[in-house]
Design an enzyme around this catalytic site. Structure first.
Site, PDB file in Angstrom:
ATOM      1  N   GLU A 259      -9.984   6.913   3.556  1.00 16.29           N
ATOM      2  CA  GLU A 259     -10.896   5.940   4.140  1.00 16.29           C
ATOM      3  C   GLU A 259     -10.064   4.705   4.469  1.00 16.29           C
ATOM      4  OE1 GLU A 259     -10.327   6.153   0.963  1.00 16.29           O
ATOM      5  OE2 GLU A 259      -9.883   4.059   0.514  1.00 16.29           O
TER       6      GLU A 259
ATOM      7  N   SER B 205       1.518  -9.783  -1.190  1.00 14.20           N
ATOM      8  CA  SER B 205       1.187  -8.371  -0.987  1.00 14.20           C
ATOM      9  C   SER B 205       1.536  -7.844   0.397  1.00 14.20           C
ATOM     10  CB  SER B 205      -0.298  -8.140  -1.271  1.00 14.20           C
ATOM     11  OG  SER B 205      -1.100  -8.999  -0.484  1.00 14.20           O
TER      12      SER B 205
ATOM     13  N   LYS C 204       0.806  -1.224   0.000  1.00 13.72           N
ATOM     14  CA  LYS C 204       0.000   0.000   0.000  1.00 13.72           C
ATOM     15  C   LYS C 204       0.836   1.270   0.000  1.00 13.72           C
ATOM     16  CE  LYS C 204      -4.457  -1.541   1.543  1.00 13.72           C
ATOM     17  NZ  LYS C 204      -4.273  -2.983   1.839  1.00 13.72           N
TER      18      LYS C 204
HETATM   19  C1  LIG Z   1      -5.208  -3.993   1.572  1.00 14.82           C
HETATM   20  C2  LIG Z   1      -4.504  -5.242   1.250  1.00 14.82           C
HETATM   21  C3  LIG Z   1      -4.897  -6.034   0.151  1.00 14.82           C
HETATM   22  C4  LIG Z   1      -6.093  -5.724  -0.699  1.00 14.82           C
HETATM   23  O1  LIG Z   1      -6.023  -4.529  -1.424  1.00 14.82           O
HETATM   24  P1  LIG Z   1      -5.813  -4.524  -2.994  1.00 14.82           P
HETATM   25  O2  LIG Z   1      -6.122  -3.129  -3.390  1.00 14.82           O
HETATM   26  O3  LIG Z   1      -6.738  -5.530  -3.587  1.00 14.82           O
HETATM   27  O4  LIG Z   1      -4.391  -4.898  -3.248  1.00 14.82           O
HETATM   28  C5  LIG Z   1      -4.158  -7.164  -0.131  1.00 14.82           C
HETATM   29  N1  LIG Z   1      -3.100  -7.528   0.638  1.00 14.82           N
HETATM   30  C6  LIG Z   1      -2.698  -6.796   1.693  1.00 14.82           C
HETATM   31  C7  LIG Z   1      -1.533  -7.259   2.480  1.00 14.82           C
HETATM   32  C8  LIG Z   1      -3.381  -5.629   2.043  1.00 14.82           C
HETATM   33  O5  LIG Z   1      -2.990  -4.925   3.101  1.00 14.82           O
END
Ligand SMILES: *Cc1c(COP(=O)(O)O)cnc(C)c1O
Length: 393
Positions: free
Chosen positions: A111, A378, A89
């Protein structure tokens, strides 16, 4: 065809479904971002902070033991979990805060659902000494108490939202209301590839650093392109970041993994593409969980970051046009995958990322011969230990 078009459409999806008062703001933001993105000095500054502050480039790691276990797949993990704040993020919040600074904005609003985007926003606001207000559903404030503490430590004000279901979609409504009222000095920093144009486009461009790096790294290691890409899809920003730089490579199979929660047939899930219908939410047309009257249905996932009833419009477009396909993974499957990656590689993934990992054994059974795959990891799992402790008793 270049997407999005001038009005922010990705095929039939996207656009700007907003009240008149927001239109001028969005047009202004679109122009300001375009000017930034064309400017080599802006790119240089963005990449400076990505490297020096956030820790890019992230590794493309060959998961050897996991691959052995799967048999037919050679798995590479794109390690977004190793970034500062523990997830992808920060790529987006760093990019947008630099845009906001160039626009002369002094106050940043955002948000947040699980609090991850709120933390990433509060982080960059602290870095640049800007005021930060985060709207968060009152339910989420309770469920994600640790992230509320984090945001406050970082100097942000957290505003609990008590309308509707008191969750992410209500927080987003409240943030939009604030933006309309305080336009002059305020910048609205959206956390994923959703919302009205130019947000889905802007966030895609900022997150594409994931796929641009992964493509180069993979070519260096394997001297070819990967057969598959896998990423979890909440709003869809980590997935679009990985996918977009490969979207013209016809031989690369692109698969987005949505949260099937308790199961697609139960209604308790967040699978907007695999189980939703076209509709409008938060200023854009996309796939959506809604009832027969067009009322938005609450989403469910064990992974708080996937718990959103909509999805970015470009994913709906990728699905409709066959550029990518989308599958569902249940809560239970994701937790099993989290355990699997932990014991095979010594990496505890975020519950969101575990959804992408969970599709690997299914894919391994389908493929013929030995195939290569890049999975977007992610985020890291530290934030989820409370949930895991509850589930595993
Ligand atoms: C917020 C988050 C997501 C989901 O958000 P996307 O916009 O779909 O990437 C996925 N993995 C992690 C670790 C997150 O913090």
């Amino acid at each position: 065809m270049k997407t999005p078009d001038r009005n922010g459409h990705f095929g039939e999806f996207g656009g700007r479904y907003v009240p008149e008062t927001l239109m001028a703001l969005l047009l202004d933001l679109e122009q300001r971002f375009a000017a930034c993105w064309r400017d080599p000095a802006f790119r240089k500054e963005f990449h400076f902070y990505l490297a020096e502050y956030a820790g890019r480039p992230t590794r493309l790691y060959y998961a050897e033991r996991l691959s052995k276990e799967l048999g037919t797949l050679k798995v590479y993990l794109k390690r977004e979990d190793l970034l500062h704040t523990g997830a992808h993020k920060v790529n987006n919040t760093l990019g947008q805060i630099l845009v906001a600074r160039r626009m002369g904005k002094k106050r940043i609003i955002a948000e947040t659902g699980a609090g991850q985007h709120g933390v990433a926003t509060a982080t960059v606001c602290a870095l640049f000494g800007l005021q930060c207000v985060v709207y968060m559903g009152a339910e989420d404030v309770k469920r994600q108490a640790l992230n509320v503490v984090r945001m406050k430590l970082l100097g942000a004000e957290v505003v609990p939202v008590t309308t509707g279901s008191c969750t992410l979609k209500d927080a987003m409504n409240e943030a939009i209301r604030d933006w309309v009222t305080n336009v002059k000095d305020t910048y609205y920093l959206i956390g994923t590839v959703a919302g009205p144009h130019p947000y889905p486009y802007m966030v895609r461009e900022l997150q594409s650093v994931i796929g641009i790096e992964a493509r180069k790294q993979f070519l260096l290691k394997e001297s070819k392109l990967p057969d598959y890409l896998l990423a979890c899809v909440g709003g869809g920003s980590n997935a679009m970041g990985l996918f977009y730089p490969f979207h013209k490579d016809k031989k690369v199979h692109i698969i987005g993994v949505e949260a099937a929660g308790h199961g697609l047939h139960t209604g308790a899930h967040s699978a907007a593409i695999t189980a939703g219908t076209p509709g409008v939410l938060h200023g854009c047309k996309s796939a959506l969980l809604q009832d027969k009257n067009g009322q938005v249905i609450s989403a469910h996932s064990v992974a708080a970051g996937l718990d959103y009833p909509g999805v970015g419009p470009e994913h709906a477009f990728f699905n409709a046009s066959g550029i990518a396909s989308y599958v569902g993974i249940t809560d239970i499957e994701a937790i099993e995958a989290l355990k699997m990656l932990s014991v095979t590689e010594g990496i505890i993934p975020a519950l969101e990322s575990a959804h992408a990992i969970a599709y690997l054994p299914k894919l391994a059974k389908k493929v013929k011969g030995r195939k290569t795959v890049i999975v977007c990891l992610s985020g890291r799992g530290d934030k989820d230990m409370g949930t895991i402790q509850e589930v595993l008793g």
